[in-house]
Design a protein around this motif. Sequence first.
Motif, PDB file in Angstrom:
ATOM      1  N   GLN A 443      69.099  66.725  79.381  1.00  0.00           N
ATOM      2  CA  GLN A 443      67.770  66.209  79.690  1.00  0.00           C
ATOM      3  C   GLN A 443      67.725  64.775  79.177  1.00  0.00           C
ATOM      4  N   LEU A 444      67.590  63.819  80.117  1.00  0.00           N
ATOM      5  CA  LEU A 444      67.651  62.411  79.760  1.00  0.00           C
ATOM      6  C   LEU A 444      66.252  61.807  79.699  1.00  0.00           C
ATOM      7  N   PRO A 445      65.986  60.951  78.690  1.00  0.00           N
ATOM      8  CA  PRO A 445      64.656  60.334  78.561  1.00  0.00           C
ATOM      9  C   PRO A 445      64.491  59.192  79.549  1.00  0.00           C
ATOM     10  N   SER A 446      63.261  58.686  79.641  1.00  0.00           N
ATOM     11  CA  SER A 446      62.975  57.590  80.572  1.00  0.00           C
ATOM     12  C   SER A 446      63.190  56.230  79.933  1.00  0.00           C
ATOM     13  N   ASP A 447      63.438  56.190  78.616  1.00  0.00           N
ATOM     14  CA  ASP A 447      63.704  54.913  77.964  1.00  0.00           C
ATOM     15  C   ASP A 447      64.604  55.144  76.758  1.00  0.00           C
ATOM     16  N   LYS A 448      65.032  54.036  76.162  1.00  0.00           N
ATOM     17  CA  LYS A 448      65.960  54.126  75.032  1.00  0.00           C
ATOM     18  C   LYS A 448      65.288  54.584  73.745  1.00  0.00           C
ATOM     19  N   LYS A 449      63.958  54.521  73.694  1.00  0.00           N
ATOM     20  CA  LYS A 449      63.263  54.890  72.466  1.00  0.00           C
ATOM     21  C   LYS A 449      63.302  56.396  72.233  1.00  0.00           C
ATOM     22  N   ASN A 450      63.295  57.158  73.303  1.00  0.00           N
ATOM     23  CA  ASN A 450      63.287  58.614  73.170  1.00  0.00           C
ATOM     24  C   ASN A 450      64.703  59.178  73.183  1.00  0.00           C
ATOM     25  N   LYS A 451      64.821  60.372  72.662  1.00  0.00           N
ATOM     26  CA  LYS A 451      66.117  61.032  72.585  1.00  0.00           C
ATOM     27  C   LYS A 451      66.274  62.016  73.736  1.00  0.00           C
ATOM     28  N   GLY A 452      67.497  62.329  74.037  1.00  0.00           N
ATOM     29  CA  GLY A 452      67.786  63.331  75.049  1.00  0.00           C
ATOM     30  C   GLY A 452      68.195  64.640  74.408  1.00  0.00           C
ATOM     31  N   SER A 453      68.503  65.601  75.230  1.00  0.00           N
ATOM     32  CA  SER A 453      68.909  66.904  74.705  1.00  0.00           C
ATOM     33  C   SER A 453      70.053  67.460  75.542  1.00  0.00           C
ATOM     34  N   LEU A 454      70.805  68.343  74.930  1.00  0.00           N
ATOM     35  CA  LEU A 454      71.905  69.037  75.590  1.00  0.00           C
ATOM     36  C   LEU A 454      71.916  70.479  75.119  1.00  0.00           C
ATOM     37  N   THR A 455      71.867  71.385  76.057  1.00  0.00           N
ATOM     38  CA  THR A 455      72.039  72.800  75.737  1.00  0.00           C
ATOM     39  C   THR A 455      73.262  73.299  76.494  1.00  0.00           C
ATOM     40  N   THR A 483      82.922  72.548  64.828  1.00  0.00           N
ATOM     41  CA  THR A 483      83.941  72.350  65.865  1.00  0.00           C
ATOM     42  C   THR A 483      83.290  71.994  67.196  1.00  0.00           C
ATOM     43  N   PHE A 484      82.272  72.752  67.579  1.00  0.00           N
ATOM     44  CA  PHE A 484      81.589  72.492  68.849  1.00  0.00           C
ATOM     45  C   PHE A 484      80.873  71.143  68.819  1.00  0.00           C
ATOM     46  N   LEU A 485      80.251  70.821  67.672  1.00  0.00           N
ATOM     47  CA  LEU A 485      79.531  69.552  67.550  1.00  0.00           C
ATOM     48  C   LEU A 485      80.491  68.371  67.698  1.00  0.00           C
ATOM     49  N   ASN A 486      81.619  68.425  67.029  1.00  0.00           N
ATOM     50  CA  ASN A 486      82.588  67.321  67.106  1.00  0.00           C
ATOM     51  C   ASN A 486      83.116  67.151  68.530  1.00  0.00           C
ATOM     52  N   TYR A 492      80.077  62.062  73.795  1.00  0.00           N
ATOM     53  CA  TYR A 492      78.796  61.392  74.041  1.00  0.00           C
ATOM     54  C   TYR A 492      78.264  60.611  72.840  1.00  0.00           C
ATOM     55  N   GLY A 493      79.086  60.427  71.822  1.00  0.00           N
ATOM     56  CA  GLY A 493      78.666  59.578  70.719  1.00  0.00           C
ATOM     57  C   GLY A 493      77.756  60.267  69.732  1.00  0.00           C
ATOM     58  N   ALA A 494      76.588  59.681  69.516  1.00  0.00           N
ATOM     59  CA  ALA A 494      75.660  60.175  68.500  1.00  0.00           C
ATOM     60  C   ALA A 494      74.995  61.470  68.971  1.00  0.00           C
ATOM     61  N   VAL A 495      75.503  62.596  68.472  1.00  0.00           N
ATOM     62  CA  VAL A 495      74.969  63.920  68.815  1.00  0.00           C
ATOM     63  C   VAL A 495      74.736  64.683  67.525  1.00  0.00           C
ATOM     64  N   ILE A 519      70.805  67.398  70.065  1.00  0.00           N
ATOM     65  CA  ILE A 519      69.971  66.231  70.349  1.00  0.00           C
ATOM     66  C   ILE A 519      70.888  65.053  70.627  1.00  0.00           C
ATOM     67  N   LEU A 520      70.666  64.381  71.763  1.00  0.00           N
ATOM     68  CA  LEU A 520      71.399  63.161  72.095  1.00  0.00           C
ATOM     69  C   LEU A 520      70.589  61.990  71.564  1.00  0.00           C
ATOM     70  N   GLN A 521      71.111  61.318  70.539  1.00  0.00           N
ATOM     71  CA  GLN A 521      70.338  60.272  69.873  1.00  0.00           C
ATOM     72  C   GLN A 521      70.110  59.066  70.774  1.00  0.00           C
ATOM     73  N   SER A 522      71.104  58.687  71.542  1.00  0.00           N
ATOM     74  CA  SER A 522      70.952  57.517  72.438  1.00  0.00           C
ATOM     75  C   SER A 522      71.822  57.731  73.670  1.00  0.00           C
ATOM     76  N   PRO A 523      71.369  58.581  74.589  1.00  0.00           N
ATOM     77  CA  PRO A 523      72.197  58.892  75.764  1.00  0.00           C
ATOM     78  C   PRO A 523      72.406  57.710  76.695  1.00  0.00           C
TER      79      PRO A 523
END
Length: 853
Positions: A443-455, A483-486, A492-495, A519-523
């Motif tokens: 789920q991607l946000p509409s701007d860089k200020k908000n965070k995205g999500s991944l399930t 392991t899964f987080l890494n 995707y970087g900052a997760v 949580i995707l910090q900056s997708p």
Amino acid sequence: MHRISLLIALLICCFYAGANAQQKNFSITPEPNWLVPYKPDLKQVPDARDVSNGYYILLFEEQQHVEQSAVYHHMIRQIVSEAGIQNGAEVTVDYDPVYEKLHFHKILIRRNGKVINQLQASKFKILQQEDDLSRFIYSGVYTAYFILEDVRKGDQIEFAYTIEGDNPIFEHKFTSLFYLAFSNPVVNFHKSIIASPNREIRFKTFNNAPMPDRQMVNGMQVYKWEMTNIPSVEMEDDIPAWFDNFPSVQATEYKSWQEVIQWGDRVNKVPPPGAALMAKIAEFKREAGNSREKYMLKAVRFVQDDIRYMGIEMGEYSHRPNTPDKILLQRFGDCKDKSLLLATILKANGIYASMAYVDTYTKGHVVNYLPAPDLFNHAIVYAKLDDKEYWIDPTISYQRGNLSMLTVPDYQQGLVIDPTGKNGFSPVTNTGKGKTIIHEHFQLPSDKKNKGSLTVTSTFTMQYADDQRDGLANSSRKDNENTFLNYYKNAYGAVTIDSPLQVTDIPDSNRIVIRESYILQSPWKSDSTKEHANNFNMKANLLRDALPDYAEEDRKVAPLELRYPFSLDYTITIEMPSTWTVDEEELHIRNEYYSVHFVPSVDGNLVTMHYTFETYQDHIPASFLNTYIKDRKKIDGFLAYNFYWDLDEGTRKDSPSKGFNWLVICLGIFFAAVFTHHALRFNKVTILPAGTYAYPPQIGGWLVLMGIGVFTSPLNIFNGLLKASIFNNSMWQQLDKATNATHNLSILQLLLVTELASQIAMLVLSLLLVSLFYKKRDTFPRAMIFFLACNLTINVLDNLACNYIFEKKGWDRENIMQIVQSFVAAAIWIPYLMMSERVKETFIMPHDKEITH
């Protein structure tokens, strides 16, 4: 007095070391008197390019006396470098003191004509390594370990020993499988088998190994192989376990697989169940009622989960199982122990069950060998109930579901140990096939200020559920989360973790569902190629990881390993900030080895990328590898996708994926202008002053053929530029699909710009050549030589750069042909242009307004 005490202490230590070695069936003795004569040529040397590890084997001699149950080993290592001192100055011998004796005969160093004897019993370390303990197997094998002192470059290390005795479980019936080449070169090779003429020994060779020479020596039949300068054999990477390209020979006294079955039946004979086992059988019957299916399932679960895997395989128990009563009492056993226990329990309720031998390495290829009981390394159970066949591996824990969900690994062929049954192998089949189903939802946000999500929701069925259940039981929940987080951090970087890992086990249907939430910090990442544009790069890494690695182009014999059986259903959904469209085609590849399908779809703002991957065999043969390489390159183009978003306007920004890249077009125009300027200047250069020439002759001879090439070259180069994707935005946006993480993207961009400049330069130069050739200009030969040399140089450097950036191990056939063609053209035409009298007489026209050069 102090020195005398120290000497006495040393003598006592040596005495106890020697006594300790003797207690472990180790001794120092003269060489046996039954050896057949052999005189190696110790003056020969191998090809220096074939030597690795700093030494080579000057002599490999092995003589086996079947009647004496003894094998004599004699080896000479030639140390050629400092690496050989490190790698070749130790002697290690494995043996089983339960039924074997180790007799060492000599350990020598030959140096500059001198012989240094280093053989001393006190210097041997007799160690019990037990390398298989990590697999819960205790074999009782010892290692005699000897470290040579004062080894130097140029030394020859010679040692000889005999191992006497054989495992009584094989009833003194001869079988052997040995190699005639190794990973190091062998200068002198001798292998002999000495046996009574009454023994009927059959041989089978593999990988072009020769059959033995036969002769009678002292009333004994001798089978002999003698060879010189045997090159080393290299194993290729990513090959199936059963593949073996080393020349080898099998010898056996067994005439049929029925004899092996009868041997296995004798080995597995056990007394009737005792009181404790009968009580357990009665318990299963009581709990199952009249259902033999429930009874069978209870027996399987009990042996798999309650009898832990642990093997004490000393002596004849390497192949003879312990009694089922003993296994029940101690609650542990190895594969044959657990298989015999399960078969005994099943038979007690009228269910047909028998032990079956399989080999986890050669798998189905075991049928290609001559009959022998030592070809197998694993035991399972073959059972029949209500006309249904079941293959059961009692060493696999955490299997769930009903009988129809029982699965076994890809053993392919099994030898059922039933003298009244089939005289040969039976296919090992699964009653059900599982699947791995992965769904990644972004789920991607509409701007860089908000965070995205991944399930991530992962569903595993059948054997894949068994594997996951086992893995989860043997690791902590925290370790699995990390392991899964890494894994997703790398992609995707900052997760960060949003909620703990959720595991749902559904045993009745043998399914496990694992849910991850991040949580995707900056997708959204900034895109330097477009103002205000940002992109999110979706990566289908789970499919990329499942595909076998690229094979080398020059791989001629070795097949490429495939994970089999394997079925992946992989869906990636991206919930965009607004409605979306995807300009991506479908992909469908299917053959007899694997299938890959990709279908994209869009529903409003929800983009779905659906992948499936399934294998049908455990390997891709060498003859099909070129096709796989082409397929893999196609597949890689669909394993990533860039989504563009204009954060200022709040709209999608995918227009760069269509149309032209005007920056590259402007660069092309700039390059064309620069090279045209230099071409015009060169056009005015002349060699001969005006008025010093006669009227040139007509074009003739080989110049006609050259002229055809000159006039067609601009068309070919221009056509290549038109077809090149370098002017399309989509290509630039997908560059990160092709590059490896170890290389910066700008390197590939620089390479592409350099290629553009070189192609435009060659186009301008080819047009100049047309003018010079047509006008028979005196500078044509020089310009043509320059063109041919540049063409060859550009082709070579371009391919070297591509191989480095993409980390290719080999060269593509198409690129090799391109280099060969440019090399042949240069090799033919450059000498012709420099030495031909016709060329000198034809191209003599200076420029009208000459610039002397």
